[in-house]
Write a protein that holds these residues in place. Structure first.
Motif, PDB file in Angstrom:
ATOM      1  N   TRP A  47      11.747   7.870  11.334  1.00 40.84           N
ATOM      2  CA  TRP A  47      11.159   6.744  12.061  1.00 40.84           C
ATOM      3  C   TRP A  47       9.781   6.384  11.508  1.00 40.84           C
ATOM      4  O   TRP A  47       9.385   5.217  11.523  1.00 40.84           O
ATOM      5  N   ILE A  48       9.049   7.357  10.982  1.00 37.16           N
ATOM      6  CA  ILE A  48       7.753   7.060  10.377  1.00 37.16           C
ATOM      7  C   ILE A  48       7.949   6.311   9.068  1.00 37.16           C
ATOM      8  O   ILE A  48       7.260   5.330   8.780  1.00 37.16           O
ATOM      9  N   ARG A  49       8.916   6.747   8.279  1.00 39.75           N
ATOM     10  CA  ARG A  49       9.202   6.060   7.021  1.00 39.75           C
ATOM     11  C   ARG A  49       9.670   4.631   7.278  1.00 39.75           C
ATOM     12  O   ARG A  49       9.281   3.697   6.570  1.00 39.75           O
ATOM     13  N   ALA A  50      10.478   4.422   8.308  1.00 32.99           N
ATOM     14  CA  ALA A  50      10.926   3.075   8.651  1.00 32.99           C
ATOM     15  C   ALA A  50       9.763   2.218   9.155  1.00 32.99           C
ATOM     16  O   ALA A  50       9.661   1.034   8.833  1.00 32.99           O
ATOM     17  N   PHE A  51       8.870   2.822   9.939  1.00 33.67           N
ATOM     18  CA  PHE A  51       7.706   2.105  10.462  1.00 33.67           C
ATOM     19  C   PHE A  51       6.803   1.635   9.326  1.00 33.67           C
ATOM     20  O   PHE A  51       6.293   0.517   9.342  1.00 33.67           O
ATOM     21  N   GLN A  68       6.208  -2.583   7.469  1.00 33.72           N
ATOM     22  CA  GLN A  68       4.940  -3.236   7.170  1.00 33.72           C
ATOM     23  C   GLN A  68       4.787  -3.561   5.688  1.00 33.72           C
ATOM     24  O   GLN A  68       3.755  -4.067   5.267  1.00 33.72           O
ATOM     25  N   GLY A  69       5.779  -3.255   4.893  1.00 37.88           N
ATOM     26  CA  GLY A  69       5.737  -3.553   3.469  1.00 37.88           C
ATOM     27  C   GLY A  69       5.046  -2.503   2.640  1.00 37.88           C
ATOM     28  O   GLY A  69       4.741  -2.730   1.470  1.00 37.88           O
ATOM     29  N   ALA A  70       4.781  -1.358   3.209  1.00 36.64           N
ATOM     30  CA  ALA A  70       4.129  -0.268   2.490  1.00 36.64           C
ATOM     31  C   ALA A  70       5.173   0.759   2.054  1.00 36.64           C
ATOM     32  O   ALA A  70       6.340   0.682   2.436  1.00 36.64           O
ATOM     33  N   TRP A  71       4.735   1.731   1.256  1.00 37.55           N
ATOM     34  CA  TRP A  71       5.629   2.777   0.773  1.00 37.55           C
ATOM     35  C   TRP A  71       5.063   4.130   1.162  1.00 37.55           C
ATOM     36  O   TRP A  71       3.870   4.380   1.023  1.00 37.55           O
ATOM     37  N   ALA A  72       5.911   5.010   1.683  1.00 32.61           N
ATOM     38  CA  ALA A  72       5.481   6.336   2.132  1.00 32.61           C
ATOM     39  C   ALA A  72       5.833   7.383   1.083  1.00 32.61           C
ATOM     40  O   ALA A  72       7.003   7.537   0.722  1.00 32.61           O
ATOM     41  N   ASN A  73       4.840   8.086   0.603  1.00 34.74           N
ATOM     42  CA  ASN A  73       5.041   9.208  -0.308  1.00 34.74           C
ATOM     43  C   ASN A  73       4.695  10.482   0.464  1.00 34.74           C
ATOM     44  O   ASN A  73       3.555  10.935   0.456  1.00 34.74           O
ATOM     45  N   THR A  97       0.840  -1.192   0.000  1.00 32.89           N
ATOM     46  CA  THR A  97       0.000   0.000   0.000  1.00 32.89           C
ATOM     47  C   THR A  97       0.873   1.238   0.000  1.00 32.89           C
ATOM     48  O   THR A  97       2.058   1.182   0.331  1.00 32.89           O
ATOM     49  N   MET A  98       0.272   2.346  -0.369  1.00 30.74           N
ATOM     50  CA  MET A  98       1.005   3.595  -0.401  1.00 30.74           C
ATOM     51  C   MET A  98       0.412   4.554   0.625  1.00 30.74           C
ATOM     52  O   MET A  98      -0.800   4.736   0.673  1.00 30.74           O
ATOM     53  N   LEU A  99       1.263   5.133   1.440  1.00 31.52           N
ATOM     54  CA  LEU A  99       0.849   6.111   2.430  1.00 31.52           C
ATOM     55  C   LEU A  99       1.096   7.501   1.869  1.00 31.52           C
ATOM     56  O   LEU A  99       2.211   7.833   1.480  1.00 31.52           O
ATOM     57  N   LEU A 100       0.050   8.304   1.825  1.00 30.94           N
ATOM     58  CA  LEU A 100       0.166   9.694   1.405  1.00 30.94           C
ATOM     59  C   LEU A 100      -0.119  10.550   2.631  1.00 30.94           C
ATOM     60  O   LEU A 100      -1.214  10.508   3.175  1.00 30.94           O
ATOM     61  N   ALA A 101       0.860  11.298   3.067  1.00 31.99           N
ATOM     62  CA  ALA A 101       0.709  12.120   4.265  1.00 31.99           C
ATOM     63  C   ALA A 101       1.350  13.476   4.015  1.00 31.99           C
ATOM     64  O   ALA A 101       2.140  13.651   3.085  1.00 31.99           O
ATOM     65  N   ASP A 102       1.017  14.446   4.867  1.00 31.56           N
ATOM     66  CA  ASP A 102       1.580  15.777   4.681  1.00 31.56           C
ATOM     67  C   ASP A 102       2.954  15.881   5.347  1.00 31.56           C
ATOM     68  O   ASP A 102       3.474  14.925   5.906  1.00 31.56           O
ATOM     69  N   ARG A 103       3.543  17.055   5.274  1.00 27.92           N
ATOM     70  CA  ARG A 103       4.916  17.255   5.736  1.00 27.92           C
ATOM     71  C   ARG A 103       5.120  17.009   7.221  1.00 27.92           C
ATOM     72  O   ARG A 103       6.223  16.754   7.660  1.00 27.92           O
ATOM     73  N   ALA A 104       4.080  17.109   8.001  1.00 25.20           N
ATOM     74  CA  ALA A 104       4.222  16.890   9.435  1.00 25.20           C
ATOM     75  C   ALA A 104       4.648  15.456   9.741  1.00 25.20           C
ATOM     76  O   ALA A 104       5.209  15.184  10.793  1.00 25.20           O
ATOM     77  N   TYR A 105       4.389  14.549   8.823  1.00 26.30           N
ATOM     78  CA  TYR A 105       4.744  13.148   9.017  1.00 26.30           C
ATOM     79  C   TYR A 105       6.080  12.794   8.389  1.00 26.30           C
ATOM     80  O   TYR A 105       6.425  11.620   8.291  1.00 26.30           O
ATOM     81  N   LYS A 139      17.968  17.287   5.331  1.00 28.94           N
ATOM     82  CA  LYS A 139      19.323  17.323   4.772  1.00 28.94           C
ATOM     83  C   LYS A 139      19.536  16.268   3.681  1.00 28.94           C
ATOM     84  O   LYS A 139      20.157  16.534   2.674  1.00 28.94           O
ATOM     85  N   ASP A 140      19.041  15.052   3.897  1.00 34.26           N
ATOM     86  CA  ASP A 140      19.221  14.005   2.900  1.00 34.26           C
ATOM     87  C   ASP A 140      18.006  13.958   1.965  1.00 34.26           C
ATOM     88  O   ASP A 140      16.872  14.017   2.403  1.00 34.26           O
ATOM     89  N   PRO A 141      18.233  13.874   0.662  1.00 32.08           N
ATOM     90  CA  PRO A 141      17.114  13.855  -0.282  1.00 32.08           C
ATOM     91  C   PRO A 141      16.345  12.529  -0.203  1.00 32.08           C
ATOM     92  O   PRO A 141      16.916  11.488   0.110  1.00 32.08           O
ATOM     93  N   ILE A 142      15.059  12.593  -0.495  1.00 31.15           N
ATOM     94  CA  ILE A 142      14.234  11.394  -0.495  1.00 31.15           C
ATOM     95  C   ILE A 142      13.440  11.329  -1.787  1.00 31.15           C
ATOM     96  O   ILE A 142      13.315  12.314  -2.514  1.00 31.15           O
ATOM     97  N   CYS A 143      12.880  10.163  -2.064  1.00 33.77           N
ATOM     98  CA  CYS A 143      12.064   9.965  -3.250  1.00 33.77           C
ATOM     99  C   CYS A 143      10.644  10.429  -2.956  1.00 33.77           C
ATOM    100  O   CYS A 143      10.040  10.003  -1.978  1.00 33.77           O
ATOM    101  N   PHE A 144      10.124  11.312  -3.794  1.00 41.79           N
ATOM    102  CA  PHE A 144       8.787  11.859  -3.607  1.00 41.79           C
ATOM    103  C   PHE A 144       8.156  12.129  -4.959  1.00 41.79           C
ATOM    104  O   PHE A 144       8.785  12.689  -5.848  1.00 41.79           O
ATOM    105  N   SER A 145       6.916  11.712  -5.144  1.00 43.24           N
ATOM    106  CA  SER A 145       6.194  11.914  -6.394  1.00 43.24           C
ATOM    107  C   SER A 145       5.058  12.906  -6.189  1.00 43.24           C
ATOM    108  O   SER A 145       4.117  12.635  -5.440  1.00 43.24           O
ATOM    109  N   ARG A 146       5.138  14.031  -6.848  1.00 39.73           N
ATOM    110  CA  ARG A 146       4.066  15.029  -6.761  1.00 39.73           C
ATOM    111  C   ARG A 146       2.792  14.524  -7.436  1.00 39.73           C
ATOM    112  O   ARG A 146       1.688  14.846  -7.018  1.00 39.73           O
TER     113      ARG A 146
END
Length: 142
Positions: free
Chosen positions: A61-65, A69-74, A49-57, A82-89
């Motif tokens: 540790w949330i991305r690792a959590f 569970q086998g899901a992906w956080a966008n 599943t894909m998690l779509l959340a706002d910047r507060a999340y 500081k470190d870049p991450i993968c994000f799809s607008r």
């Protein structure tokens, strides 16, 4: 939600499915950070599943959590990350389902103005409004 009888503000947290129907709900005081209920609300995510959340999340540790569970956080990165991450607008556009859910439950006057002093009563009426949305989505039409 603004000023209420129970205090200055309350935050309603919701996990919403792809069709805009609520899956899990939570309530925190207005001054609490958004990620306070994150582990409770996001436990039991289905794999793939894909998690779509706002910047507060946006926290490691949330991305690792979510990844455990086998899901992906966008989640859009915070401005001070500081470190870049993968994000799809493009995929993030579907997050408006959560905003639509909040708009639907605010159609109930008791939820929009929060007449309830106790948080448990207020959350119960939010759940009743959510049940009404579920029933409306699955009622048979002649």
């Amino acid at each position: 939600m603004g000023r209420s009888r129970g205090g200055l503000t309350s935050k309603v947290h919701a996990v919403v499915g792809a069709w805009g129907l609520p899956v899990r709900l939570g309530l925190t005081p207005g001054e609490a950070h958004d990620s306070q209920l994150c582990s409770v609300l996001l436990s039991g995510l289905r794999p793939q599943t894909m998690l779509l959340a706002d910047r507060a999340y946006d926290a490691n540790w949330i991305r690792a959590f979510v990844a455990e569970q086998g899901a992906w956080a966008n989640i859009p990165p915070t401005l001070n990350r500081k470190d870049p991450i993968c994000f799809s607008r493009h995929l993030y556009r579907a997050r408006n389902m959560v905003e639509r859910f909040f708009n639907k439950i605010k159609q109930c006057r008791r939820i929009a103005t929060r007449y309830d002093k106790l948080a448990a009563n207020y959350l119960a009426f939010i759940k009743l409004a959510s049940i009404r949305l579920w029933l409306g989505a699955y009622e048979s039409t002649p």
